[in-house]
Design a protein around this motif. Structure first.
Motif, PDB file in Angstrom:
ATOM      1  N   GLN A 125       0.825  -1.211   0.000  1.00  0.00           N
ATOM      2  CA  GLN A 125       0.000   0.000   0.000  1.00  0.00           C
ATOM      3  C   GLN A 125       0.860   1.261   0.000  1.00  0.00           C
ATOM      4  OE1 GLN A 125      -3.125   0.146   3.001  1.00  0.00           O
ATOM      5  NE2 GLN A 125      -2.849   2.349   3.220  1.00  0.00           N
ATOM      6  N   GLU A 126       1.934   1.235   0.796  1.00  0.00           N
ATOM      7  CA  GLU A 126       2.770   2.429   0.950  1.00  0.00           C
ATOM      8  C   GLU A 126       3.936   2.475  -0.024  1.00  0.00           C
ATOM      9  OE1 GLU A 126       1.728   4.836   2.737  1.00  0.00           O
ATOM     10  OE2 GLU A 126       0.054   3.631   3.473  1.00  0.00           O
ATOM     11  N   LYS A 127       4.039   1.461  -0.891  1.00  0.00           N
ATOM     12  CA  LYS A 127       5.088   1.415  -1.911  1.00  0.00           C
ATOM     13  C   LYS A 127       6.491   1.480  -1.289  1.00  0.00           C
ATOM     14  CE  LYS A 127       2.168   3.477  -5.548  1.00  0.00           C
ATOM     15  NZ  LYS A 127       1.263   2.380  -5.405  1.00  0.00           N
ATOM     16  N   THR A 128       6.666   0.667  -0.248  1.00  0.00           N
ATOM     17  CA  THR A 128       7.960   0.552   0.422  1.00  0.00           C
ATOM     18  C   THR A 128       8.542  -0.822   0.133  1.00  0.00           C
ATOM     19  OG1 THR A 128       7.272   2.015   2.228  1.00  0.00           O
ATOM     20  CG2 THR A 128       9.171   0.597   2.630  1.00  0.00           C
ATOM     21  N   PRO A 129       9.669  -0.924  -0.563  1.00  0.00           N
ATOM     22  CA  PRO A 129      10.253  -2.237  -0.853  1.00  0.00           C
ATOM     23  C   PRO A 129      10.552  -3.015   0.425  1.00  0.00           C
ATOM     24  CG  PRO A 129      11.254  -0.560  -2.226  1.00  0.00           C
ATOM     25  CD  PRO A 129      10.404   0.164  -1.222  1.00  0.00           C
ATOM     26  N   PHE A 130      10.248  -4.289   0.378  1.00  0.00           N
ATOM     27  CA  PHE A 130      10.400  -5.189   1.523  1.00  0.00           C
ATOM     28  C   PHE A 130      11.350  -6.312   1.107  1.00  0.00           C
ATOM     29  CE2 PHE A 130       9.078  -9.093   3.675  1.00  0.00           C
ATOM     30  CZ  PHE A 130       8.895  -8.714   4.999  1.00  0.00           C
ATOM     31  N   MET A 131      12.296  -6.638   1.982  1.00  0.00           N
ATOM     32  CA  MET A 131      13.215  -7.748   1.727  1.00  0.00           C
ATOM     33  C   MET A 131      13.112  -8.748   2.874  1.00  0.00           C
ATOM     34  SD  MET A 131      15.464  -9.418   0.001  1.00  0.00           S
ATOM     35  CE  MET A 131      16.042  -8.312  -1.295  1.00  0.00           C
ATOM     36  N   GLY A 132      12.774  -9.979   2.566  1.00  0.00           N
ATOM     37  CA  GLY A 132      12.652 -11.021   3.574  1.00  0.00           C
ATOM     38  C   GLY A 132      13.923 -11.851   3.680  1.00  0.00           C
ATOM     39  N   PRO A 133      14.601 -11.831   4.840  1.00  0.00           N
ATOM     40  CA  PRO A 133      15.805 -12.632   5.025  1.00  0.00           C
ATOM     41  C   PRO A 133      15.573 -13.930   5.802  1.00  0.00           C
ATOM     42  CG  PRO A 133      15.744 -10.961   6.708  1.00  0.00           C
ATOM     43  CD  PRO A 133      14.461 -10.832   5.919  1.00  0.00           C
ATOM     44  N   TRP A 134      14.299 -14.250   6.152  1.00  0.00           N
ATOM     45  CA  TRP A 134      14.086 -15.478   6.928  1.00  0.00           C
ATOM     46  C   TRP A 134      12.731 -16.111   6.630  1.00  0.00           C
ATOM     47  CZ3 TRP A 134      17.575 -17.453  10.800  1.00  0.00           C
ATOM     48  CH2 TRP A 134      17.125 -18.628  11.415  1.00  0.00           C
ATOM     49  N   ALA A 135      11.622 -15.471   6.981  1.00  0.00           N
ATOM     50  CA  ALA A 135      10.297 -16.086   6.882  1.00  0.00           C
ATOM     51  C   ALA A 135      10.078 -16.684   5.493  1.00  0.00           C
ATOM     52  CB  ALA A 135       9.212 -15.056   7.191  1.00  0.00           C
TER      53      ALA A 135
END
Length: 398
Positions: A125-135
């Motif tokens: 929604q907020e157009k913030t890139p997300f990087m997942g290092p575990w889940a």
């Protein structure tokens, strides 16, 4: 009159110099403004060790980037952390704070699939890139959003599940698997993935049993699986409940192979599970044991130098937290550089522009594309077990 004009001229000159200096100072201040990277993860509780491993991997990568001059013309990277305590509601609160107050350029989401799944709608929604290092929940990156701002350098359930079945067949000649799964979105994700993997081979599970995160006695569930004839158990759960599975098996006296997702690696598993914790085989994305690449050797040296408690690779644990976060941060930096700014949508598209990067886990070649937001693929996994409280690849003695 002449003196008055001279005073005015001097005043205008001094004022002009002050204004120019102010503009230059403001420009310099803007150029030096740090690029904030957010981290929401468990920094307390039974999984705190894993949260700290993620922090360390990010920190070493950030140190390397800053030592080379930072990004976007000299802006330094700054890590801002928040503790979610493994709680989705707290994870959402932390994510909102990092996005709205701290204005992070990229948000790293830590350990738990339920927490990450709760955060993903916000970042899209907020157009913030997300990087997942575990889940590892499949739905974190395959979330249906277009555009999709969730990326990952970590295990992926639907890929791991195929690997779990292959490994169980090759290592234990399994023909009648049973499932013992945590009763939350992570367990649900793996139930879907394991059933699909079994269907592809014309197989079915003899039983599927669930447990709650705080369960301490799983004998009833395991008894049903034993009665159904299970010759291997597929286990999905974090440290505490996975340890309770092992202890319940001990109480039953049932010696059955356990092939697990990587939950046991996230904390004090051998302490909680007892001596038979060593019999659990679980998936990993990386190990610091064995021969290392130049990147691995450099990272080990940097960790020892920055964290005095790290004396050997045995102290770099859990390794996947360090490794995934380290590579994820470098890939995020490449995306920001490709974007030429910290604008969220530009950075999202920057991930697609990454060419080749020699990372720790592997050399990444165009790791992301529209519709492919997971950088780790099936041939990037290793299988491990606990030996003397060390996470060691299966078959490796040191």
């Amino acid at each position: 009159m002449a003196n008055k004009l001279l005073r005015l001229s001097r005043r205008h000159f001094v004022g002009g110099v002050v204004s120019t200096v102010a503009v230059l100072a403001a420009t310099a201040g803007f150029a030096a403004e740090p690029i904030k990277i957010g981290l929401v993860t468990a920094l307390s509780g039974q999984s705190a060790l894993a949260g700290e491993a993620i922090s360390r991997g990010l920190t070493i990568a950030i140190d390397e980037i800053n030592a080379k001059g930072g990004l976007l013309g000299g802006r330094m990277i700054e890590l801002v952390r928040r503790d979610d305590e493994g709680n989705p509601a707290k994870g959402v609160t932390a994510a909102r704070e990092l996005i709205f107050r701290e204005k992070v350029a990229v948000l790293f989401g830590g350990l738990d699939t339920p927490v990450s799944m709760a955060i993903v709608p916000i970042i899209n929604q907020e157009k913030t890139p997300f990087m997942g290092p575990w889940a590892a929940g499949t739905g974190i990156t395959k979330n249906g959003a277009d555009p999709n701002f969730a990326f990952r350098v970590s295990a992926v359930d639907e890929i791991v599940d195929v690997g779990m079945l292959d490994y169980a067949q090759k290592t234990f000649q399994a023909a009648k698997p049973g499932m013992i799964l945590v009763n939350n979105p992570w367990g649900e994700s793996n139930e879907v993935g394991l059933k699909a993997a079994l269907d592809a081979k014309g197989m079915k599970a003899v039983g599927v049993e669930k447990f709650q995160e705080n369960d301490v006695d799983l004998v009833p569930q395991l008894t049903r699986l034993k009665s159904a004839g299970a010759d291997v158990l597929f286990m999905v759960g974090n440290v505490g409940p996975s340890a309770q599975v092992v202890k319940s098996l001990d109480r039953m006296g049932w010696k059955v192979p356990v092939v697990s997702h990587w939950g046991p690696a996230g904390g004090r598993f051998t302490e909680l599970a007892g001596p038979n914790g060593k019999d659990v085989h679980f998936v990993q994305t990386y190990s610091f044991y064995g021969k290392q690449s130049p990147v691995g050797e450099r990272l080990i040296a940097a960790l020892k130098a920055k964290y005095p408690a790290i004396k050997s690779v045995a102290d770099i644990t859990p390794a996947v937290g360090v490794a995934n976060a380290y590579d994820g941060m470098h890939l995020a930096a490449l995306a920001i550089a490709a974007a030429g700014s910290t604008d969220g949508d530009a950075v999202r598209q920057g991930f697609y522009k990454i060419g080749s990067y020699e990372g720790l886990i592997k050399t990444y070649k165009a790791p992301f594309a529209p519709g492919r937001h997971d950088a780790i693929q099936a041939n990037d996994y290793v299988w491990a077990q606990f030996i003397d409280n060390r996470i060691v690849p299966v078959g490796l003695k040191d």
